[in-house]
Design an enzyme around this catalytic site. Structure first.
Site, PDB file in Angstrom:
ATOM      1  N   GLY A 248       0.705  -1.203  -0.005  1.00 32.33           N
ATOM      2  CA  GLY A 248       0.135  -0.062   0.024  1.00 32.33           C
ATOM      3  C   GLY A 248       0.927   1.447  -0.084  1.00 32.33           C
ATOM      4  CG  ASP A 249       3.267   1.612   3.252  1.00 31.15           C
ATOM      5  OD1 ASP A 249       2.223   2.175   3.233  1.00 31.15           O
ATOM      6  OD2 ASP A 249       4.141   1.077   3.898  1.00 31.15           O
TER       7      ASP A 249
HETATM    8  N1  ATP Z   1      -2.424 -10.594  -4.287  1.00 23.96           N
HETATM    9  C1  ATP Z   1      -2.113  -9.381  -4.979  1.00 23.96           C
HETATM   10  N2  ATP Z   1      -2.166  -9.297  -6.548  1.00 23.96           N
HETATM   11  C2  ATP Z   1      -1.525  -8.442  -6.814  1.00 23.96           C
HETATM   12  N3  ATP Z   1      -1.207  -7.115  -6.436  1.00 23.96           N
HETATM   13  C3  ATP Z   1      -1.483  -7.132  -5.399  1.00 23.96           C
HETATM   14  C4  ATP Z   1      -1.990  -8.038  -4.389  1.00 23.96           C
HETATM   15  N4  ATP Z   1      -1.869  -7.822  -3.047  1.00 23.96           N
HETATM   16  C5  ATP Z   1      -1.416  -6.588  -3.263  1.00 23.96           C
HETATM   17  N5  ATP Z   1      -1.493  -6.104  -4.221  1.00 23.96           N
HETATM   18  C6  ATP Z   1      -0.911  -4.798  -4.705  1.00 23.96           C
HETATM   19  O1  ATP Z   1      -0.635  -3.983  -3.619  1.00 23.96           O
HETATM   20  C7  ATP Z   1      -1.473  -2.916  -3.556  1.00 23.96           C
HETATM   21  C8  ATP Z   1      -2.064  -2.660  -1.971  1.00 23.96           C
HETATM   22  O2  ATP Z   1      -2.550  -3.691  -1.647  1.00 23.96           O
HETATM   23  P1  ATP Z   1      -3.442  -3.511  -0.382  1.00 23.96           P
HETATM   24  O3  ATP Z   1      -5.002  -3.414  -0.812  1.00 23.96           O
HETATM   25  O4  ATP Z   1      -3.266  -4.967   0.454  1.00 23.96           O
HETATM   26  O5  ATP Z   1      -2.888  -2.515   0.624  1.00 23.96           O
HETATM   27  P2  ATP Z   1      -2.567  -2.330   2.057  1.00 23.96           P
HETATM   28  O6  ATP Z   1      -3.606  -2.894   2.965  1.00 23.96           O
HETATM   29  O7  ATP Z   1      -2.634  -0.998   2.236  1.00 23.96           O
HETATM   30  O8  ATP Z   1      -1.110  -2.930   1.960  1.00 23.96           O
HETATM   31  P3  ATP Z   1      -0.034  -2.951   3.133  1.00 23.96           P
HETATM   32  O9  ATP Z   1      -0.776  -2.613   4.323  1.00 23.96           O
HETATM   33  O10 ATP Z   1       0.165  -4.416   3.397  1.00 23.96           O
HETATM   34  O11 ATP Z   1       0.957  -2.182   2.598  1.00 23.96           O
HETATM   35  C9  ATP Z   1      -2.762  -3.331  -4.529  1.00 23.96           C
HETATM   36  O12 ATP Z   1      -3.529  -2.386  -5.162  1.00 23.96           O
HETATM   37  C10 ATP Z   1      -1.835  -4.081  -5.437  1.00 23.96           C
HETATM   38  O13 ATP Z   1      -1.286  -3.205  -6.427  1.00 23.96           O
HETATM   39  O1  F1X Z   2       0.188   0.142  12.692  1.00 22.37           O
HETATM   40  P1  F1X Z   2       0.387   0.852  11.470  1.00 22.37           P
HETATM   41  O2  F1X Z   2       0.916   2.166  11.561  1.00 22.37           O
HETATM   42  O3  F1X Z   2      -0.912   1.035  10.795  1.00 22.37           O
HETATM   43  O4  F1X Z   2       1.127   0.020  10.240  1.00 22.37           O
HETATM   44  C1  F1X Z   2       2.515  -0.096  10.599  1.00 22.37           C
HETATM   45  C2  F1X Z   2       3.050  -1.051   9.452  1.00 22.37           C
HETATM   46  O5  F1X Z   2       2.168  -2.441   9.454  1.00 22.37           O
HETATM   47  O6  F1X Z   2       2.754  -0.675   8.251  1.00 22.37           O
HETATM   48  C3  F1X Z   2       3.774  -0.854   7.154  1.00 22.37           C
HETATM   49  C4  F1X Z   2       3.315  -1.497   6.157  1.00 22.37           C
HETATM   50  O7  F1X Z   2       2.394  -0.819   5.543  1.00 22.37           O
HETATM   51  C5  F1X Z   2       4.776  -1.788   7.960  1.00 22.37           C
HETATM   52  O8  F1X Z   2       6.073  -1.322   7.840  1.00 22.37           O
HETATM   53  C6  F1X Z   2       4.544  -1.420   9.485  1.00 22.37           C
HETATM   54  O9  F1X Z   2       4.708  -2.424  10.176  1.00 22.37           O
END
Ligand code: ATP
Ligand code: F1X
Length: 303
Positions: A248-249
């Site tokens: 997501g980042d």
């Molecule tokens: N199974 C997957 N296949 C392809 N792309 C993925 C998949 N999972 C995540 N991604 C990519 O990562 C992006 C962010 O995913 P997600 O919706 O899980 O965000 P998030 O929950 O904010 O992530 P995180 O907190 O793990 O950083 C998606 O829009 C996609 O581009």
């Molecule tokens: O607890 P928060 O601040 O919501 O999320 C923190 C965190 O899960 O987010 C990053 C991935 O997006 C990790 O590097 C970190 O551990």
């Protein structure tokens, strides 16, 4: 200059444990420790794209020192405020399904908040501010809203990636962009998001509240971008997820990078989705080359 704020950084302790059994002694096959926290990850991905930024926030104790040392090694400039206790350790279990245990923030006092707010007074026109990650429970949950309002006269675009009450209050200050995932969007409206269609409906509601761009990620199920003018939905590239921490980042960093390169909104969205997936398919974080090679796999529909 781009400034990222991580109020609640972490040392991410990644453990590959397979098979993982609750109630048993499990042994890791591989492990690593990296500085984490959403704003820090945005700074890291930008650095990998060749863009410098400065990381702000709070660190404490030996875990905080580790973060600062490692970021310096990565060439990421930082100006963290030292608080009491220890920066948290977040455990990321890489098992069949990813499981995370995020620790608690250290003690942060009023004076530390004041210090951060005055640091942010250096922002000027043409700067960008990224407010990412959870707000420690000891801080007022509307701190992002206060920061956005404080920098508003400078016309600085503010990117926000957070959850719960801090997201809800940040929305009230009309930031440039928010990036909720499926759960965060559901929490914001206390409404189920079952598919991209229902995500789009809630994202449009958020635009009506004054947010300029709503970027919704739904992991492997696609993504949506709603702006004041248009709406877009995207498919995500197909591949094997190795480690989705920071995916997501990477999307946030990708959109910001593309925006700074002058790409139009649709191309910035495409780049952002490719960046998220490139990280999800890597052990660590994406590189610019990986993102570029994945761009053609993202197809976008205007809605
Ligand atoms: N199974 C997957 N296949 C392809 N792309 C993925 C998949 N999972 C995540 N991604 C990519 O990562 C992006 C962010 O995913 P997600 O919706 O899980 O965000 P998030 O929950 O904010 O992530 P995180 O907190 O793990 O950083 C998606 O829009 C996609 O581009
Ligand atoms: O607890 P928060 O601040 O919501 O999320 C923190 C965190 O899960 O987010 C990053 C991935 O997006 C990790 O590097 C970190 O551990």
């Amino acid at each position: 200059m781009i400034y990222t704020v991580t109020l609640n950084p972490s040392v991410d302790y990644l453990l590959e444990v397979e098979p993982f059994q609750i109630g048993e002694t499990n042994r890791a096959k591989a492990q690593s420790m990296v500085p984490g926290g959403k704003g820090i990850n945005v700074s890291r991905v930008l650095k990998r794209f060749g863009i410098s930024s400065e990381a702000f926030g709070f660190t404490a104790g030996f875990t905080g020192d580790f973060i600062k040392e490692e970021l310096s090694k990565e060439g990421i400039t930082h100006r963290f405020i030292e608080t009491n206790g220890q920066t948290r350790i977040n455990v990321k279990l890489q098992t069949k399904t990813e499981t995370e245990i995020n620790g608690q923030a250290p003690i942060i006092e009023k004076a530390h908040i004041e210090q951060l707010l005055s640091q942010l007074d250096i922002l000027e026109v043409n700067d960008v501010l990224v407010l990412s990650g959870s707000v420690p429970s000891i801080l007022p949950s509307d701190i992002y809203k206060r920061i956005i309002e404080r920098v508003k006269p400078k016309n600085v675009p503010v990117f926000v990636d957070t959850s719960g009450a801090s997201l809800e209050s940040a929305v009230q200050a009309s930031p440039f962009l928010i990036k909720p995932n499926q759960d965060e969007l559901e929490d914001l409206y206390q409404e189920k998001v079952t598919d991209l269609g229902s995500a789009v409906k809630l994202a449009k509601k958020t635009i009506e509240k004054g947010v300029e761009n709503v970027l919704v990620s739904m992991a492997g199920d696609g993504a949506a971008l709603i702006t004041k003018e248009k709406g877009y939905v995207a498919t995500v590239p197909k591949g094997i997820v190795k480690n989705s921490v920071g995916a997501g980042d990477s999307m946030v960093a990708g959109f910001l990078f593309a925006h700074m390169q002058g790409m139009d909104v649709e191309e910035a969205f495409r780049f952002s989705v490719a960046a998220g997936s490139a990280t999800a398919f890597s052990e660590g974080f994406c590189t610019l080359e990986q993102v570029q090679s994945m761009i053609s796999e993202v197809s976008i529909d205007i809605i």
